[in-house]
Motif scaffolding. Structure first.
Motif, mmCIF file in Angstrom:
data_model
loop_
_atom_site.group_PDB
_atom_site.id
_atom_site.type_symbol
_atom_site.label_atom_id
_atom_site.label_comp_id
_atom_site.label_asym_id
_atom_site.label_seq_id
_atom_site.Cartn_x
_atom_site.Cartn_y
_atom_site.Cartn_z
ATOM 1 N N MET A 7 0.748 -1.312 0.024
ATOM 2 C CA MET A 7 -0.034 -0.180 0.002
ATOM 3 C C MET A 7 0.959 1.199 0.087
ATOM 4 O O MET A 7 2.076 1.218 0.270
ATOM 5 C CB MET A 7 -0.926 -0.003 1.070
ATOM 6 N N VAL A 8 0.093 2.386 -0.252
ATOM 7 C CA VAL A 8 0.801 3.497 -0.269
ATOM 8 C C VAL A 8 0.730 3.892 1.272
ATOM 9 O O VAL A 8 -0.369 3.873 1.945
ATOM 10 C CB VAL A 8 0.075 4.691 -1.022
ATOM 11 N N GLY A 9 1.923 4.692 1.807
ATOM 12 C CA GLY A 9 1.736 5.148 3.186
ATOM 13 C C GLY A 9 3.097 5.574 3.871
ATOM 14 O O GLY A 9 4.006 5.791 3.016
ATOM 15 N N THR A 10 3.372 5.544 5.096
ATOM 16 C CA THR A 10 4.721 5.569 5.539
ATOM 17 C C THR A 10 5.236 4.787 6.425
ATOM 18 O O THR A 10 4.506 3.852 7.103
ATOM 19 C CB THR A 10 4.417 6.960 6.681
ATOM 20 N N PHE A 11 6.405 4.223 6.035
ATOM 21 C CA PHE A 11 7.045 3.037 6.406
ATOM 22 C C PHE A 11 7.613 3.106 8.076
ATOM 23 O O PHE A 11 8.502 4.282 8.179
ATOM 24 C CB PHE A 11 8.263 2.604 5.634
ATOM 25 N N TYR A 12 7.380 2.254 8.803
ATOM 26 C CA TYR A 12 7.942 2.274 10.218
ATOM 27 C C TYR A 12 8.466 1.068 10.456
ATOM 28 O O TYR A 12 7.952 0.112 10.141
ATOM 29 C CB TYR A 12 6.980 2.832 11.239
ATOM 30 N N ARG A 13 9.636 0.852 10.999
ATOM 31 C CA ARG A 13 10.428 -0.332 11.382
ATOM 32 C C ARG A 13 9.881 -0.897 12.747
ATOM 33 O O ARG A 13 10.289 -2.042 12.801
ATOM 34 C CB ARG A 13 11.973 -0.293 11.352
ATOM 35 N N GLU A 20 12.259 -1.773 19.722
ATOM 36 C CA GLU A 20 13.136 -2.448 18.615
ATOM 37 C C GLU A 20 12.682 -2.622 17.472
ATOM 38 O O GLU A 20 11.282 -2.947 17.254
ATOM 39 C CB GLU A 20 13.444 -3.780 19.414
ATOM 40 N N PRO A 21 13.293 -2.478 16.449
ATOM 41 C CA PRO A 21 12.853 -2.741 15.044
ATOM 42 C C PRO A 21 12.125 -4.380 15.083
ATOM 43 O O PRO A 21 12.789 -5.160 15.598
ATOM 44 C CB PRO A 21 13.697 -2.669 14.047
ATOM 45 N N PHE A 22 11.023 -4.432 13.894
ATOM 46 C CA PHE A 22 10.613 -5.839 13.913
ATOM 47 C C PHE A 22 11.613 -6.493 13.257
ATOM 48 O O PHE A 22 11.710 -7.857 13.190
ATOM 49 C CB PHE A 22 9.276 -5.653 12.999
ATOM 50 N N ALA A 23 12.172 -6.098 12.138
ATOM 51 C CA ALA A 23 13.262 -6.756 11.583
ATOM 52 C C ALA A 23 14.451 -6.095 10.962
ATOM 53 O O ALA A 23 14.198 -4.710 10.939
ATOM 54 C CB ALA A 23 12.530 -7.276 10.364
ATOM 55 N N GLY A 24 15.402 -6.708 10.935
ATOM 56 C CA GLY A 24 16.782 -5.894 10.371
ATOM 57 C C GLY A 24 17.841 -6.592 9.466
ATOM 58 O O GLY A 24 17.343 -7.938 9.491
ATOM 59 N N VAL A 25 18.578 -6.366 9.104
ATOM 60 C CA VAL A 25 19.859 -7.120 8.424
ATOM 61 C C VAL A 25 20.261 -8.169 9.393
ATOM 62 O O VAL A 25 20.236 -7.933 10.590
ATOM 63 C CB VAL A 25 21.049 -6.232 8.013
ATOM 64 N N GLY A 26 20.024 -9.657 8.926
ATOM 65 C CA GLY A 26 20.430 -10.742 9.590
ATOM 66 C C GLY A 26 18.978 -11.212 10.350
ATOM 67 O O GLY A 26 19.218 -12.478 10.567
#
Length: 78
Positions: A7-13, A20-26
């Motif tokens: 969808m169109v919108g604003t991305f939040y981690r 803490e972010p839901f997902a990150g590198v690794g």
């Protein structure tokens, strides 16, 4: 493979600025795991993974606007 924005919108981690972010590198992700939030029209929509794998790259900055179909994450499938 990439995970696109549904969808169109604003991305939040993360769920909040101090969380803490839901997902990150690794991060190893599984199908139906929440990986980010996209805010659209004041509604926070949890975006869930459709594939299992490992996050190789986060392609969008936290708080950035995203378009429908825009790649959000680069994933190495497991």
């Amino acid at each position: 493979m990439t995970i696109p924005s549904p969808m169109v919108g604003t991305f939040y981690r993360a769920a909040s600025p101090d969380a803490e972010p839901f997902a990150g590198v690794g991060t190893k992700i599984s199908v139906d795991q929440t990986i980010c939030i996209i805010e659209a029209m004041k509604v926070m929509n949890e975006i869930r993974a459709e594939v299992a794998g490992e996050i190789v790259q986060v392609l969008v900055e936290n708080g950035s606007p995203v378009e429908f179909g825009q790649p959000l994450f680069l994933v190495k499938p497991l």
